[in-house]
Design a protein around this motif. Structure first.
Motif, mmCIF file in Angstrom:
data_model
loop_
_atom_site.group_PDB
_atom_site.id
_atom_site.type_symbol
_atom_site.label_atom_id
_atom_site.label_comp_id
_atom_site.label_asym_id
_atom_site.label_seq_id
_atom_site.Cartn_x
_atom_site.Cartn_y
_atom_site.Cartn_z
ATOM 1 N N ALA A 109 0.832 -1.210 0.000
ATOM 2 C CA ALA A 109 0.000 0.000 0.000
ATOM 3 C C ALA A 109 0.863 1.255 0.000
ATOM 4 N N GLY A 110 2.006 1.199 0.667
ATOM 5 C CA GLY A 110 2.915 2.344 0.668
ATOM 6 C C GLY A 110 3.398 2.675 -0.740
ATOM 7 N N THR A 111 3.702 1.637 -1.513
ATOM 8 C CA THR A 111 4.116 1.843 -2.901
ATOM 9 C C THR A 111 2.981 2.445 -3.726
ATOM 10 N N LEU A 112 1.788 1.870 -3.592
ATOM 11 C CA LEU A 112 0.645 2.349 -4.376
ATOM 12 C C LEU A 112 0.277 3.777 -3.990
ATOM 13 N N GLY A 113 0.327 4.079 -2.682
ATOM 14 C CA GLY A 113 -0.016 5.414 -2.207
ATOM 15 C C GLY A 113 0.963 6.462 -2.711
ATOM 16 N N LYS A 114 2.263 6.110 -2.717
ATOM 17 C CA LYS A 114 3.272 7.053 -3.206
ATOM 18 C C LYS A 114 3.094 7.292 -4.707
ATOM 19 N N PHE A 115 2.812 6.219 -5.443
ATOM 20 C CA PHE A 115 2.560 6.367 -6.882
ATOM 21 C C PHE A 115 1.345 7.271 -7.116
ATOM 22 N N ALA A 116 0.275 7.048 -6.346
ATOM 23 C CA ALA A 116 -0.928 7.863 -6.496
ATOM 24 C C ALA A 116 -0.630 9.331 -6.189
ATOM 25 N N TYR A 117 0.211 9.577 -5.189
ATOM 26 C CA TYR A 117 0.581 10.952 -4.839
ATOM 27 C C TYR A 117 1.336 11.598 -6.008
ATOM 28 N N ASP A 118 2.293 10.859 -6.591
ATOM 29 C CA ASP A 118 3.023 11.385 -7.746
ATOM 30 C C ASP A 118 2.060 11.736 -8.885
ATOM 31 N N VAL A 119 1.092 10.859 -9.121
ATOM 32 C CA VAL A 119 0.122 11.105 -10.194
ATOM 33 C C VAL A 119 -0.651 12.394 -9.917
ATOM 34 N N CYS A 120 -1.107 12.567 -8.687
ATOM 35 C CA CYS A 120 -1.835 13.795 -8.331
ATOM 36 C C CYS A 120 -0.958 15.025 -8.561
ATOM 37 N N LEU A 121 0.310 14.923 -8.171
ATOM 38 C CA LEU A 121 1.249 16.038 -8.331
ATOM 39 C C LEU A 121 1.478 16.343 -9.809
ATOM 40 N N TYR A 122 1.758 15.294 -10.577
ATOM 41 C CA TYR A 122 2.096 15.483 -11.990
ATOM 42 C C TYR A 122 0.895 15.911 -12.825
ATOM 43 N N LEU A 123 -0.316 15.646 -12.337
ATOM 44 C CA LEU A 123 -1.529 16.059 -13.039
ATOM 45 C C LEU A 123 -1.850 17.536 -12.820
ATOM 46 N N SER A 124 -1.326 18.116 -11.748
ATOM 47 C CA SER A 124 -1.673 19.498 -11.430
ATOM 48 C C SER A 124 -1.134 20.442 -12.503
ATOM 49 N N GLN A 125 -1.816 21.587 -12.663
ATOM 50 C CA GLN A 125 -1.429 22.531 -13.721
ATOM 51 C C GLN A 125 -0.006 23.038 -13.536
ATOM 52 N N ASN A 126 0.466 23.140 -12.299
ATOM 53 C CA ASN A 126 1.808 23.662 -12.052
ATOM 54 C C ASN A 126 2.900 22.700 -12.512
ATOM 55 N N PHE A 127 2.556 21.429 -12.630
ATOM 56 C CA PHE A 127 3.507 20.440 -13.152
ATOM 57 C C PHE A 127 3.146 20.101 -14.600
ATOM 58 N N ASP A 128 1.930 19.580 -14.791
ATOM 59 C CA ASP A 128 1.418 19.305 -16.133
ATOM 60 C C ASP A 128 2.318 18.342 -16.905
ATOM 61 N N PHE A 129 2.719 17.251 -16.238
ATOM 62 C CA PHE A 129 3.578 16.262 -16.891
ATOM 63 C C PHE A 129 2.761 15.166 -17.574
ATOM 64 N N ILE A 130 1.574 14.900 -17.027
ATOM 65 C CA ILE A 130 0.759 13.784 -17.521
ATOM 66 C C ILE A 130 -0.696 14.234 -17.626
ATOM 67 N N SER A 131 -1.495 13.423 -18.290
ATOM 68 C CA SER A 131 -2.938 13.681 -18.344
ATOM 69 C C SER A 131 -3.671 12.358 -18.477
ATOM 70 N N PHE A 132 -4.969 12.400 -18.185
ATOM 71 C CA PHE A 132 -5.856 11.255 -18.342
ATOM 72 C C PHE A 132 -7.096 11.687 -19.112
ATOM 73 N N PRO A 133 -7.768 10.769 -19.771
ATOM 74 C CA PRO A 133 -9.041 11.118 -20.398
ATOM 75 C C PRO A 133 -10.006 11.690 -19.363
ATOM 76 N N GLN A 134 -10.908 12.518 -19.836
ATOM 77 C CA GLN A 134 -11.817 13.234 -18.943
ATOM 78 C C GLN A 134 -12.631 12.313 -18.055
ATOM 79 N N GLU A 135 -12.954 11.110 -18.560
ATOM 80 C CA GLU A 135 -13.810 10.206 -17.773
ATOM 81 C C GLU A 135 -13.116 9.661 -16.533
ATOM 82 N N PHE A 136 -11.811 9.875 -16.418
ATOM 83 C CA PHE A 136 -11.091 9.419 -15.232
ATOM 84 C C PHE A 136 -10.833 10.548 -14.241
#
Length: 434
Positions: free
Chosen positions: A248-275
Motif C-alpha cells: 500500500a505504501g508503494t501504491l499510495g506514493k505512486f498515487a501521490y506522484d500522479v496527483c502532483l504530476y496532473l496538477s497545472q503547475n507540473f502538467d507532466f501527464i494527463s488522463f481522459p476526462q472520464e477518469f
C-alpha cells in the motif's frame, strides 16, 4: 440454533449472544468453503486412523461435497441464528447423518478450525493480491519501456534536482513492487503451515495423523507445536497486514506522484476526462479523485499492522476471544487493497505523458551536475568544477545542450535494467501463484 458447546436447552441471553458473536457471521461467509474443506480432510483422517469407519467418512464427505457445491455456486446462506460457520456446517451434518454427523468434531476444536479456515483464506487472498500486483507490474514495465526516452524533471526536497525520465519513474515503481511481492512470498511461506490437530491448543489423546490433513489440504508443512499453532492466530494476520502495508505504501506514493504530476503547475501527464471529476463551481477543474482515494485508502491500510498489534500484543499464550476481532480489522483491508490495485490496473493504461518538458527554460538548472561532469572529463577536479558551474548559475551564464545527456550505468536513464527486474519479479510471482 443451539450452540455446539451447550449442554442443555437453556438459551443464551440475547444481548450476550449479540455482543459475543459481533460481526463474525458477516465475515464467516468468506470462510465457509475452507471450513468445509477442512472438515473433509479431518473426516478422511479420522477414518485412516480408525477413529471412525470408512463408510462414516464417505457419508460425511458426500454431505460436505454438497455443501461445498452450494457455497461455490452461491446458493449457500449463512444461518443468522448460527453462532458461526463451524456450528452451521456441523448442524447440517447432524441433520443429514444423525449420530454419524456428531462424530466430525472428534479430536478437534473450533480453535484449530478457525485457525485453519483463516490460514487457507489468507493464502488464497495472497495469491489474488499477487495476481493483481503482477498486472500492475507488467503495466508499469510496459510504460517504462514505451516512454524510456521521454525526459522528466527529478526532484529532491520538491526542488528541481536532476534529469529523470518517465522510463525511470515507471520503472522505479515496478521495482518497488518486486520488493513488495517478496514480502508477500515470505508471509505466504510462514502462513502455509497446517494448524489442524492442535485442537484447543494442547493436542489430543486420539492417535490422529496430522501429516494426513497437511497433505490433503495442500499445506507446505505444519505448525508442529500445538501451543504455538494457537499462537499463530493474530500473528498470521499481523504479518500479512505488514506485507499489505508495504504494498500500500508503494501504491499510495505512486498515487501521490500522479496527483502532483496532473496538477497545472507540473502538467507532466494527463488522463481522459472520464477518469477525472469536476467542480460544482469551477468549470475548469479536472480533479484526480481516483488517485486521491487510492492514496487515502492506502494510508488506512498502512495503519492495519498497528491496529492488530494493539489488539493482540497484550495477550498471553492460549486462545482468547479478543482475536475474533482480527477478522473485522484485516478482511475489509484486503478488499480495499485489491480494489486499489483493480482501479489502478483499469486507469493507468490510459495515462498520457507530455513530451519536451525539459525544453522549458525553468528546467535548465537540472543539468548542472551534467555540466560539472563535462568539466571533470576535461581534466578539472570535482570541487573546482562545482565552483565554476555554481558561479555560471549565479551570473546567469549557465547553458547546457540536452542532447549531451548520456547515462549508461545500470539503473540510470540510459540503462533501466527492466529485463532483470522483470526476471526477478516473475520468478517470485510464479512461486506465490504456483
Amino acid at each position: 440454533m443451539k450452540k455446539i458447546w451447550q449442554k442443555d436447552d437453556l438459551a443464551t441471553n440475547i444481548l450476550v449472544n449479540q455482543f459475543t458473536v459481533g460481526k463474525d457471521l458477516d465475515f464467516d461467509e468468506r470462510l465457509a468453503k475452507y471450513d468445509v474443506k477442512g472438515s473433509m480432510a479431518h473426516g478422511k483422517m479420522l477414518a485412516e486412523v480408525g477413529i471412525i469407519s470408512n463408510e462414516e467418512s464417505e457419508q460425511m464427505t458426500s454431505v460436505l461435497s454438497m455443501i461445498l457445491e452450494d457455497i461455490e455456486n452461491g446458493s449457500f446462506e449463512i444461518d443468522k441464528e448460527a453462532e458461526d460457520i463451524h456450528s452451521q456446517i456441523e448442524a447440517i451434518l447432524i441433520e443429514k447423518l444423525g449420530d454419524t454427523g456428531k462424530k466430525i468434531h472428534t479430536a478437534r476444536s473450533r480453535n484449530d478450525q478457525v485457525l485453519l479456515d483463516i490460514k487457507l483464506y489468507l493464502l488464497d487472498e495472497i495469491r489474488e493480491i499477487a495476481s493483481l500486483t503482477d498486472q500492475f507490474f507488467q503495466l508499469l514495465i510496459g510504460l517504462a519501456e514505451q516512454h524510456k526516452n521521454v525526459l522528466l524533471p527529478g526532484y529532491t526536497h520538491l526542488q528541481i534536482a536532476m534529469p529523470s525520465s518517465f522510463g525511470l519513474w515507471f520503472g522505479a515503481y515496478a521495482e518497488a513492487l518486486l520488493d513488495d511481492v517478496e514480502m508477500l512470498y515470505s508471509v505466504k511461506n510462514i502462513i502455509n503451515k497446517n494448524p489442524l490437530g492442535s485442537a484447543a491448543g494442547y493436542g489430543s489423546s486420539f492417535p490422529i495423523d496430522r501429516e494426513s490433513t497437511t497433505y490433503h489440504l495442500g499445506f507446505q508443512t505444519m505448525n508442529y507445536n500445538a501451543v504455538y499453532a494457537q499462537m499463530t492466530r493474530g500473528k498470521s494476520e499481523k504479518m500479512l497486514a505488514m506485507a499489505m502495508a508495504t504494498l500500500a505504501g508503494t501504491l499510495g506514493k505512486f498515487a501521490y506522484d500522479v496527483c502532483l504530476y496532473l496538477s497545472q503547475n507540473f502538467d507532466f501527464i494527463s488522463f481522459p476526462q472520464e477518469f477525472t471529476t469536476g467542480s460544482s463551481i469551477m468549470p475548469h477543474k479536472k480533479n484526480p479523485d481516483i488517485f486521491e482515494l487510492v492514496r487515502a485508502r492506502c494510508n488506512r491500510i498502512q495503519s492495519l499492522p498497528n491496529e492488530l498489534i494493539l489488539l493482540t500484543n497484550n495477550l498471553p499464550s492460549g486462545y482468547h476471544r479478543d482475536v475474533q476481532l482480527t477478522k473485522e480489522i484485516l478482511f475489509p483491508g484486503i478488499d480495499s487493497l485489491k480494489e486499489c490495485l483493480e482501479i489502478l490496473n483499469y486507469t493507468v493504461p490510459h495515462i498520457k505523458v507530455r513530451n519536451g518538458i525539459l525544453e522549458e527554460g525553468k528546467y535548465k538548472y537540472l543539468f548542472s551536475v551534467e555540466k560539472i561532469n563535462e568539466e571533470i572529463k576535461k581534466g578539472s577536479s570535482f570541487r573546482d568544477a562545482y565552483i565554476k558551474v555554481g558561479k555560471e548559475i549565479e551570473n546567469d551564464e549557465f547553458d547546457f545542450e540536452i542532447g549531451n545527456l548520456n547515462q549508461t550505468h545500470q539503473g540510470s536513464i540510459g540503462n533501466l535494467c527492466l529485463d532483470k527486474v522483470s526476471y526477478q519479479f516473475n520468478k517470485l510471482k510464479n512461486k506465490i501463484l504456483g
